[in-house]
Design a protein around this motif. Structure first.
Motif, mmCIF file in Angstrom:
data_model
loop_
_atom_site.group_PDB
_atom_site.id
_atom_site.type_symbol
_atom_site.label_atom_id
_atom_site.label_comp_id
_atom_site.label_asym_id
_atom_site.label_seq_id
_atom_site.Cartn_x
_atom_site.Cartn_y
_atom_site.Cartn_z
ATOM 1 N N ALA A 103 0.895 -1.139 0.085
ATOM 2 C CA ALA A 103 0.151 -0.095 -0.218
ATOM 3 C C ALA A 103 0.997 1.322 0.082
ATOM 4 N N LEU A 104 1.828 1.138 0.771
ATOM 5 C CA LEU A 104 2.665 2.463 1.286
ATOM 6 C C LEU A 104 3.634 2.686 -0.211
ATOM 7 N N VAL A 105 4.032 1.614 -0.671
ATOM 8 C CA VAL A 105 5.482 1.668 -1.557
ATOM 9 C C VAL A 105 4.820 1.875 -3.107
ATOM 10 N N LEU A 156 6.846 1.301 8.847
ATOM 11 C CA LEU A 156 6.998 2.623 8.756
ATOM 12 C C LEU A 156 8.600 2.953 8.937
ATOM 13 N N GLU A 157 9.163 2.466 10.012
ATOM 14 C CA GLU A 157 10.400 2.613 10.122
ATOM 15 C C GLU A 157 11.388 2.236 9.131
ATOM 16 N N SER A 158 11.059 0.965 8.746
ATOM 17 C CA SER A 158 11.923 0.024 7.874
ATOM 18 C C SER A 158 12.005 0.694 6.478
ATOM 19 N N LEU A 159 10.891 1.198 6.020
ATOM 20 C CA LEU A 159 10.662 1.785 4.806
ATOM 21 C C LEU A 159 11.169 3.374 4.817
ATOM 22 N N ASP A 160 11.280 3.737 5.991
ATOM 23 C CA ASP A 160 12.017 5.182 5.874
ATOM 24 C C ASP A 160 13.315 4.913 5.954
ATOM 25 N N ILE A 169 9.936 5.366 1.661
ATOM 26 C CA ILE A 169 9.023 6.417 1.680
ATOM 27 C C ILE A 169 9.593 7.452 2.812
ATOM 28 N N LYS A 170 9.039 8.474 3.132
ATOM 29 C CA LYS A 170 9.374 9.249 3.952
ATOM 30 C C LYS A 170 8.099 9.219 5.180
ATOM 31 N N LYS A 199 6.102 3.991 17.057
ATOM 32 C CA LYS A 199 7.205 4.972 16.972
ATOM 33 C C LYS A 199 7.338 6.139 16.439
ATOM 34 N N LEU A 200 6.258 6.798 17.192
ATOM 35 C CA LEU A 200 5.946 8.317 16.885
ATOM 36 C C LEU A 200 5.914 9.147 18.145
#
Ligand code: NDP
Length: 313
Positions: free
Chosen positions: A40-42, A65-69, A74-75, A105-106
């Protein structure tokens, strides 16, 4: 064709919210869930993820989120994140938010919602889990001293403390919205409710539009089994525009400036995303009128009974 993930609407805080968000209730194992979210994100370039303490998916969303960042795919800061406070935290939403932020993790979320206008006791069930307390006969244990207004006021405080950029509600009727607005003078940024061609809730839609409250449509496909994709008018329009029935439901919502939160675990489907098309006004109205003639609610959780929702049960 342009993708539906790129369109936004303004919240009453001035922030833009992407009209397409990824629903994160999961019936799958952790790896399948993480693969779906990654697609979905990528691949589909979703910019909005809808979660909740109750879904038990926040830790995996935080990891993805952390790993893709980190890998530069992604950002993390570009993704609009919504989470929700469950009714067992009605009197201490700050604890719920602390758990959610740690798992995600936010240090803050873009939108924090009050999940339901009900209050549960915070007691463990036989599996040691809090969330849905029941007595021996299986009756839900409500907190007799509870009041959803207390939670709303505490969420406003959490926003002031910087834990959330915007505050909203979920599963609120017009009467409940009127009450919290009257008591606090603060209009919630959004109201997340079940909404789709079988349940257009036109009175609620008109009220929220007038008040500048963004509506968010949960269970847009009719939840498990996606029954709304079989509506004849939806299929007819899909054939006219040469898109899928799911594209029609997404575009019906986008045309009305309602945020839509579909869920899927099917990676191939997710990767294709949803195509942005321009439905004619008369087609949007025809889909509304289908729901007026054939109202059906698919999420009938027992704690929603007697709250005054249209077409319950
Ligand atoms: P949806 O209405 O999004 O439907 C999900 C079902 O549709 C799944 O079975 C999925 O199967 C299927 N599906 C998805 N796309 C297609 C397609 N193109 N063709 C055929 N089938 C498809 O369900 P939810 O009830 O999960 O609602 C979505 C989100 O809304 C939740 O995940 C949550 O974030 C939010 N929500 C909020 C609530 C609240 O109280 N605030 C309550 C309920 C939901 P498959 O996995 O195989 O694709």
């Amino acid at each position: 064709m342009t993708s539906a993930s790129s369109v936004t609407v303004k919240l009453n805080t001035g922030a833009e919210i992407p009209l397409l968000g990824f629903g994160t209730v999961s019936e799958e194992n952790v790896e399948t869930f993480k693969e779906a979210l990654t697609a979905a994100l990528v691949d589909a370039k979703y910019k909005h993820v809808d979660t909740a303490w109750w879904y038990n998916t926040e830790p995996y969303i935080g990891e993805v989120l952390e790993s893709l960042d980190k890998s530069g795919q992604i950002k993390k800061d570009d993704i609009f994140i919504t989470t929700k406070v469950w009714p067992c935290y009605w009197n201490d939403p700050e604890n719920s938010v602390e758990i959610s932020l740690k798992n995600l993790k936010l240090d803050k979320v873009d939108l924090l919602l009050q999940h339901w206008p009900v209050c549960f006791q915070k007691v463990e069930d036989s599996n040691g889990r809090v969330g849905l307390p029941k007595d021996a006969a299986g009756n839900i244990l409500y907190d007799k001293d509870g009041d959803y207004l207390v939670t709303y006021k505490k969420l406003l405080k959490l926003k002031d403390e910087g834990k959330a950029k915007a505050i909203g509600v979920s599963n609120f009727t017009i009467e409940m919205l009127e009450r919290v607005i009257k008591e606090t003078n603060v209009v919630p940024a959004c109201n997340q409710v079940e909404m789709h061609p079988h349940l257009p809730q036109l009175d609620l839609y008109n009220y929220c539009t007038k008040k500048g409250i963004v509506l968010e449509a949960f269970s847009p496909f009719g939840s498990s089994g996606a029954p709304n994709l079989k509506i004849p008018l939806v299929k007819e329009l899909a054939s006219k525009y040469d898109v899928t029935p799911a594209d029609i439901i997404v575009n019906y919502s986008i045309a009305k400036k309602i945020v839509i939160l579909p869920r899927s675990s099917n990676v191939e489907r997710i990767k294709k995303g949803y195509k942005l098309i321009s439905l004619e006004k008369s087609e949007v109205e025809a889909l509304d009128q289908f729901g007026v003639a054939h109202p059906q609610r698919f999420v009938n959780d027992p704690w929603g009974k007697n709250l005054g929702f249209e077409h319950w049960g």
